[in-house]
Design a protein around this motif. Structure first.
Motif, PDB file in Angstrom:
ATOM      1  N   ILE A 175       5.374   3.064  28.511  1.00  0.00           N
ATOM      2  CA  ILE A 175       4.774   4.394  28.375  1.00  0.00           C
ATOM      3  C   ILE A 175       5.654   5.436  29.050  1.00  0.00           C
ATOM      4  CG2 ILE A 175       2.758   5.827  28.847  1.00  0.00           C
ATOM      5  CD1 ILE A 175       1.020   3.388  28.689  1.00  0.00           C
ATOM      6  N   GLU A 176       6.039   5.169  30.288  1.00  0.00           N
ATOM      7  CA  GLU A 176       6.858   6.139  31.025  1.00  0.00           C
ATOM      8  C   GLU A 176       8.356   5.941  30.809  1.00  0.00           C
ATOM      9  OE1 GLU A 176       6.083   8.875  32.638  1.00  0.00           O
ATOM     10  OE2 GLU A 176       4.049   8.523  31.937  1.00  0.00           O
ATOM     11  N   GLU A 177       8.740   4.827  30.184  1.00  0.00           N
ATOM     12  CA  GLU A 177      10.135   4.539  29.845  1.00  0.00           C
ATOM     13  C   GLU A 177      11.039   4.498  31.079  1.00  0.00           C
ATOM     14  OE1 GLU A 177      11.046   7.462  26.831  1.00  0.00           O
ATOM     15  OE2 GLU A 177      10.203   6.183  25.253  1.00  0.00           O
ATOM     16  N   CYS A 178      10.502   3.986  32.181  1.00  0.00           N
ATOM     17  CA  CYS A 178      11.331   3.749  33.359  1.00  0.00           C
ATOM     18  C   CYS A 178      12.274   2.582  33.086  1.00  0.00           C
ATOM     19  CB  CYS A 178      10.457   3.404  34.567  1.00  0.00           C
ATOM     20  SG  CYS A 178       9.391   4.744  35.134  1.00  0.00           S
ATOM     21  N   SER A 179      13.392   2.562  33.779  1.00  0.00           N
ATOM     22  CA  SER A 179      14.313   1.438  33.661  1.00  0.00           C
ATOM     23  C   SER A 179      13.720   0.213  34.343  1.00  0.00           C
ATOM     24  CB  SER A 179      15.650   1.778  34.303  1.00  0.00           C
ATOM     25  OG  SER A 179      15.503   1.900  35.714  1.00  0.00           O
ATOM     26  N   ILE A 180      14.294  -0.941  34.038  1.00  0.00           N
ATOM     27  CA  ILE A 180      13.860  -2.166  34.698  1.00  0.00           C
ATOM     28  C   ILE A 180      14.043  -2.047  36.204  1.00  0.00           C
ATOM     29  CG2 ILE A 180      14.400  -4.620  35.012  1.00  0.00           C
ATOM     30  CD1 ILE A 180      15.054  -4.726  32.017  1.00  0.00           C
ATOM     31  N   GLU A 181      15.187  -1.492  36.612  1.00  0.00           N
ATOM     32  CA  GLU A 181      15.481  -1.375  38.042  1.00  0.00           C
ATOM     33  C   GLU A 181      14.501  -0.435  38.733  1.00  0.00           C
ATOM     34  OE1 GLU A 181      17.661  -1.123  35.574  1.00  0.00           O
ATOM     35  OE2 GLU A 181      18.686  -3.059  35.864  1.00  0.00           O
ATOM     36  N   GLU A 182      14.186   0.700  38.086  1.00  0.00           N
ATOM     37  CA  GLU A 182      13.253   1.657  38.692  1.00  0.00           C
ATOM     38  C   GLU A 182      11.855   1.061  38.782  1.00  0.00           C
ATOM     39  OE1 GLU A 182      11.718   6.288  38.140  1.00  0.00           O
ATOM     40  OE2 GLU A 182      12.991   5.358  36.605  1.00  0.00           O
ATOM     41  N   THR A 183      11.453   0.356  37.727  1.00  0.00           N
ATOM     42  CA  THR A 183      10.140  -0.292  37.744  1.00  0.00           C
ATOM     43  C   THR A 183      10.064  -1.327  38.859  1.00  0.00           C
ATOM     44  OG1 THR A 183       9.924   0.035  35.350  1.00  0.00           O
ATOM     45  CG2 THR A 183       8.492  -1.618  36.369  1.00  0.00           C
ATOM     46  N   ALA A 184      11.101  -2.121  38.991  1.00  0.00           N
ATOM     47  CA  ALA A 184      11.133  -3.140  40.043  1.00  0.00           C
ATOM     48  C   ALA A 184      11.047  -2.500  41.421  1.00  0.00           C
ATOM     49  CB  ALA A 184      12.400  -3.980  39.918  1.00  0.00           C
ATOM     50  N   ALA A 185      11.780  -1.407  41.614  1.00  0.00           N
ATOM     51  CA  ALA A 185      11.755  -0.736  42.907  1.00  0.00           C
ATOM     52  C   ALA A 185      10.388  -0.138  43.199  1.00  0.00           C
ATOM     53  CB  ALA A 185      12.829   0.355  42.940  1.00  0.00           C
ATOM     54  N   ASN A 186       9.772   0.484  42.195  1.00  0.00           N
ATOM     55  CA  ASN A 186       8.459   1.096  42.399  1.00  0.00           C
ATOM     56  C   ASN A 186       7.388   0.055  42.745  1.00  0.00           C
ATOM     57  OD1 ASN A 186       9.120   3.806  41.997  1.00  0.00           O
ATOM     58  ND2 ASN A 186       8.950   3.628  39.782  1.00  0.00           N
ATOM     59  N   LEU A 187       7.449  -1.096  42.076  1.00  0.00           N
ATOM     60  CA  LEU A 187       6.425  -2.123  42.269  1.00  0.00           C
ATOM     61  C   LEU A 187       6.818  -3.160  43.313  1.00  0.00           C
ATOM     62  CD1 LEU A 187       5.407  -2.706  38.542  1.00  0.00           C
ATOM     63  CD2 LEU A 187       4.297  -1.246  40.237  1.00  0.00           C
ATOM     64  N   GLN A 188       8.051  -3.044  43.820  1.00  0.00           N
ATOM     65  CA  GLN A 188       8.569  -3.960  44.838  1.00  0.00           C
ATOM     66  C   GLN A 188       8.518  -5.411  44.365  1.00  0.00           C
ATOM     67  OE1 GLN A 188       6.139  -2.683  48.244  1.00  0.00           O
ATOM     68  NE2 GLN A 188       7.834  -1.411  48.951  1.00  0.00           N
ATOM     69  N   ILE A 189       9.041  -5.610  43.160  1.00  0.00           N
ATOM     70  CA  ILE A 189       9.178  -6.944  42.593  1.00  0.00           C
ATOM     71  C   ILE A 189      10.597  -7.096  42.056  1.00  0.00           C
ATOM     72  CG2 ILE A 189       6.726  -7.203  42.006  1.00  0.00           C
ATOM     73  CD1 ILE A 189       7.354  -6.337  39.175  1.00  0.00           C
ATOM     74  N   ARG A 190      10.973  -8.299  41.664  1.00  0.00           N
ATOM     75  CA  ARG A 190      12.318  -8.542  41.156  1.00  0.00           C
ATOM     76  C   ARG A 190      12.440  -8.035  39.716  1.00  0.00           C
ATOM     77  NH1 ARG A 190      13.591 -14.200  40.773  1.00  0.00           N
ATOM     78  NH2 ARG A 190      11.390 -14.433  40.285  1.00  0.00           N
ATOM     79  N   PRO A 191      13.642  -7.612  39.288  1.00  0.00           N
ATOM     80  CA  PRO A 191      13.832  -7.209  37.888  1.00  0.00           C
ATOM     81  C   PRO A 191      13.440  -8.305  36.904  1.00  0.00           C
ATOM     82  CG  PRO A 191      15.696  -6.493  39.220  1.00  0.00           C
ATOM     83  CD  PRO A 191      14.853  -7.353  40.110  1.00  0.00           C
ATOM     84  N   GLU A 192      13.696  -9.567  37.261  1.00  0.00           N
ATOM     85  CA  GLU A 192      13.322 -10.664  36.367  1.00  0.00           C
ATOM     86  C   GLU A 192      11.810 -10.737  36.197  1.00  0.00           C
ATOM     87  OE1 GLU A 192      15.296 -10.864  38.976  1.00  0.00           O
ATOM     88  OE2 GLU A 192      17.259 -11.240  38.040  1.00  0.00           O
TER      89      GLU A 192
END
Length: 243
Positions: A164-181
């Protein structure tokens, strides 16, 4: 301090807006909120599942963030910083509302082939659509929004940030504090669950889900500014600190 008027707040980059906000400039705070309101509202709603409570979350998160903005050093972008504060505020409310669910349990879904879920949230409605077509689209959007609301929370948050927000995988991982995988895995599973809930024929029409209406945007922005004014944390707008 020597001051000079900016030409256009909307033309300022986020770093400049933050510098102005740090000295209490009202219009800088307004511009930051207007840039972030839609994404942050969607994220808050994705956690709490209710429009009115999501507004409350967003207002409280802004108030907390802006009270501490003097300490913001820009290691991450201001929107990333605000996203984390909104997530923390929303999650705190959910913890107070009901016991925490173990994320490991939510991850134990059936291992099956992932069916890609089309990403059309960035599309625009055609301005010449008939009332009948528009009504059909509204119905579809309602089905999609309810299906997204029904996703397990970890999958729902990844889906909102990525599709929906089209964040990158890296940004999403950083926001949620989880790994990109983990982002990739949860997104695939979210899409698969949505496919099952909606049926394939609905997958191609995801236009404008979770719209952020101008009235709501203005209401949140003005409420936060009014609170900051009562607390004496604003200065007259239209000024730059000397560079």
């Amino acid at each position: 301090m020597n001051l000079r008027k900016p030409q256009d707040y909307a033309a300022l980059d986020q770093a400049a807006l933050v510098r102005l906000a740090q000295v209490g400039d009202r219009e800088a705070f307004r511009a930051i909120m207007q840039q972030g309101n839609q994404r942050l509202f969607r994220i808050a709603r994705g956690v709490v599942g209710d429009d009115a409570e999501a507004e409350d979350v967003l207002q409280e998160a802004y108030a907390r963030a802006f009270a501490a903005i003097a300490a913001f050093r820009g290691e991450a972008g201001v929107l990333t910083w605000l996203t984390r504060i909104v997530l923390n505020e929303a999650r705190d409310r959910m913890r107070r509302r009901r016991p925490t669910v173990d994320l490991k349990v939510l991850e134990q879904v059936q291992q099956a082939e992932v069916i890609p879920f089309p990403n059309a949230f960035g599309s625009s409605l055609s301005s010449g659509a008939s009332p009948e077509v528009e009504a059909a689209r509204m119905q579809i959007r309602g089905l999609i929004e309810r299906a997204v609301d029904d996703l397990p929370a970890p999958f729902r948050m990844v889906f909102i940030l990525r599709d929906i927000e089209e964040c990158s995988i890296e940004e999403t991982a950083a926001n949620l504090q989880i790994r990109p995988e983990t982002v990739k895995t949860r997104l695939h599973r979210a899409r698969r669950l949505l496919r099952q809930a909606l049926d394939a024929q609905l997958g191609a029409s995801m236009v404008g889900a979770f719209p952020f209406l101008g009235v709501r945007c203005a209401r949140i922005t003005e409420a936060v500014l009014a609170r900051m004014e009562r607390e004496g944390r604003l200065v007259p707008s239209g000024t730059f600190p000397a560079g």
